[in-house]
Scaffold this active site. Sequence first.
Site, PDB file in Angstrom:
ATOM      1  N   TYR A   1      -1.389  -1.463  33.820  1.00 40.37           N
ATOM      2  CA  TYR A   1      -2.007  -0.482  34.705  1.00 40.37           C
ATOM      3  C   TYR A   1      -3.256   0.057  34.023  1.00 40.37           C
ATOM      4  O   TYR A   1      -3.255   0.322  32.816  1.00 40.37           O
ATOM      5  CB  TYR A   1      -1.056   0.670  35.001  1.00 40.37           C
ATOM      6  CG  TYR A   1       0.097   0.314  35.915  1.00 40.37           C
ATOM      7  CD1 TYR A   1      -0.143  -0.066  37.228  1.00 40.37           C
ATOM      8  CD2 TYR A   1       1.411   0.354  35.466  1.00 40.37           C
ATOM      9  CE1 TYR A   1       0.899  -0.403  38.078  1.00 40.37           C
ATOM     10  CE2 TYR A   1       2.467   0.023  36.301  1.00 40.37           C
ATOM     11  CZ  TYR A   1       2.217  -0.359  37.607  1.00 40.37           C
ATOM     12  OH  TYR A   1       3.246  -0.700  38.445  1.00 40.37           O
TER      13      TYR A   1
ATOM     14  N   GLU B   1      -2.506  -2.475  39.360  1.00 45.59           N
ATOM     15  CA  GLU B   1      -2.594  -1.711  40.612  1.00 45.59           C
ATOM     16  C   GLU B   1      -3.553  -2.296  41.629  1.00 45.59           C
ATOM     17  O   GLU B   1      -3.589  -1.817  42.781  1.00 45.59           O
ATOM     18  CB  GLU B   1      -2.959  -0.251  40.340  1.00 45.59           C
ATOM     19  CG  GLU B   1      -4.387  -0.001  39.899  1.00 45.59           C
ATOM     20  CD  GLU B   1      -4.590  -0.086  38.396  1.00 45.59           C
ATOM     21  OE1 GLU B   1      -5.663   0.315  37.922  1.00 45.59           O
ATOM     22  OE2 GLU B   1      -3.663  -0.553  37.692  1.00 45.59           O
TER      23      GLU B   1
ATOM     24  N   HIS C   1      -6.098   2.084  36.229  1.00 45.61           N
ATOM     25  CA  HIS C   1      -6.551   3.274  36.961  1.00 45.61           C
ATOM     26  C   HIS C   1      -7.928   3.728  36.463  1.00 45.61           C
ATOM     27  O   HIS C   1      -8.135   4.900  36.105  1.00 45.61           O
ATOM     28  CB  HIS C   1      -5.522   4.399  36.832  1.00 45.61           C
ATOM     29  CG  HIS C   1      -4.165   4.052  37.352  1.00 45.61           C
ATOM     30  ND1 HIS C   1      -3.916   3.848  38.697  1.00 45.61           N
ATOM     31  CD2 HIS C   1      -2.983   3.845  36.716  1.00 45.61           C
ATOM     32  CE1 HIS C   1      -2.640   3.549  38.870  1.00 45.61           C
ATOM     33  NE2 HIS C   1      -2.055   3.533  37.688  1.00 45.61           N
TER      34      HIS C   1
ATOM     35  N   ARG D   1       8.784   3.027  28.697  1.00 42.44           N
ATOM     36  CA  ARG D   1       8.835   1.694  29.287  1.00 42.44           C
ATOM     37  C   ARG D   1       8.255   0.664  28.318  1.00 42.44           C
ATOM     38  O   ARG D   1       7.637   1.011  27.312  1.00 42.44           O
ATOM     39  CB  ARG D   1       8.048   1.671  30.609  1.00 42.44           C
ATOM     40  CG  ARG D   1       8.699   2.448  31.733  1.00 42.44           C
ATOM     41  CD  ARG D   1       7.795   2.559  32.953  1.00 42.44           C
ATOM     42  NE  ARG D   1       6.652   3.429  32.712  1.00 42.44           N
ATOM     43  CZ  ARG D   1       5.706   3.691  33.610  1.00 42.44           C
ATOM     44  NH1 ARG D   1       5.768   3.106  34.811  1.00 42.44           N
ATOM     45  NH2 ARG D   1       4.711   4.505  33.326  1.00 42.44           N
TER      46      ARG D   1
ATOM     47  N   ASP E   1      -2.848   9.625  39.021  1.00 46.93           N
ATOM     48  CA  ASP E   1      -3.365   8.481  38.260  1.00 46.93           C
ATOM     49  C   ASP E   1      -4.770   8.099  38.719  1.00 46.93           C
ATOM     50  O   ASP E   1      -5.556   7.547  37.945  1.00 46.93           O
ATOM     51  CB  ASP E   1      -2.447   7.260  38.406  1.00 46.93           C
ATOM     52  CG  ASP E   1      -1.287   7.293  37.425  1.00 46.93           C
ATOM     53  OD1 ASP E   1      -1.468   7.835  36.326  1.00 46.93           O
ATOM     54  OD2 ASP E   1      -0.211   6.787  37.768  1.00 46.93           O
TER      55      ASP E   1
END
Length: 372
Positions: free
Chosen positions: A94, A118, A96, A15, A270
Site C-alpha cells: 500500500y 490500492e 496512498h 501485519r 489514508d
Amino acid sequence: MQVGVPKEIKTHEYRVGMVPAGVRELVGLGHGVVVETEAGEGIGFADADYEAAGAAIAKDATEVFETTELVVKVKEPQAQEWRMLSEGQMLFTYLHLAADPEQAKGLMDAGAVAIAYETVTDDFGRLPLLTPMSEVAGRMSVQVGAHCLEKEQGGAGVLLGGVPGVAAGKVVIIGAGVVGTAAARMAVGLGAQTTILNETVDRLQALDLLFGDRLDTIQSNAETVEHYVVDADLVIGAVLVPGAAAPKIISRELVGRMRPGSVVVDVSIDQGGCFETSRPTSHADPTYVVDGVVHYCVTNMPAAVARTSTFALNNATLPFVLALAEKGYRRAMEEDAHLRAGLNVHRGDITHEAVAIALGHDYVPPEQAIAA
C-alpha cells in the site's frame, strides 16, 4: 527471483507482507524468499515457520532490501525504508501517495518501481487488493466508533443498539462502497438507526435490496449531508476516489454543529480524510477532540486485527506476487492491464494519473514507462 519480506515498522503494525503458505508457493516455483527475523511474530508465525516453508531469515531490514529484487510489504514505506530502496528495485505494498508527497519524493529519488495495492484493478473496475482491508476497516469502524461513544473515551455515553424503552444510537455512513457497505452491515447488526449516503442511486438501490427497511439509503448532496450529520451519534467517512486525495465532504463548521460527545471515524484518512478536521493518528494515540467531537483517524485500522487482515490480504496479493516473480514487472504488466494500473512510481516518474494530479507532478503513462 529473490523476494524480500521486511518486518513492518509503522506504529502498532503487526501485519506481514507474506505468510508461510505464500513463501511455500514462491519457493516451489524456484524463487528465493528472504524474511526479516520476527516479521510474522505479530500474527503468530515464528521464524521457524518461515524456514520450514523454505525462506531464509535475515537479521534486519537492511539485509532484506540489499539482497532482493522484489520487496513485499503491507504499509507504505517509512523514511528509513524508502532510503534502502535501490534503482529499479520493485516495491509492492500500500502506498496512498496522493496524501503523502514526502513519500512520493522518496520513492522517486530512489529510482524504485513502486506498485500500489490500492490502485490495482480487476475486470469489473474494482480494487481487489484494497477490498479485503476495506472490508476489515468498514467492520472495525462501527466497533471502534461504539467504543469511542463510551463516556470514559470522551463520548456521549450512547449504546448504539439501545435497550428496550431507550432509542438506539444514530449511525451515518458517508459513502456506499466496500467500506460503507461493511460498516452498514455491522451497524444494522448492532441494532443502530443506520443511514448511508451516496451520490449514485444505483448503489443505494443495491443496498436497499440487501438490507430492506433496516437501512435508510439517502442521495448524498450538501443538504442531506448537513441534515443527517448534525443529528448523528456516529459518522463514518467511507469516501474513496481511487488513487486521489479524498474530497472534504464534512466541513469544520459542520463538525462544530454536531452534538458534544458524538464521534467521527474517518476511514478515508489514508487518502487524506473526508472531514476537514481529520488528521492522521495511530493505534498508540488513536483519538483527539475537535469542538467536543471525538475523532478516530487511525491510518492502519486493520492492524488491530492483524491475523485476520494478513490472511485476507495475502489471499488477494499472492497471485500478483507470483506473476511479478515469474515474469518480472515489465512482462507481467504488459500482459496484465490490471497490475499495470497499480504502477504509481517508475524510476523517478509518477505513473498514476490521479496521484500525479494530487501531487502536482508530471504524469507518465505506465505503458510508456515500462516500454522505455
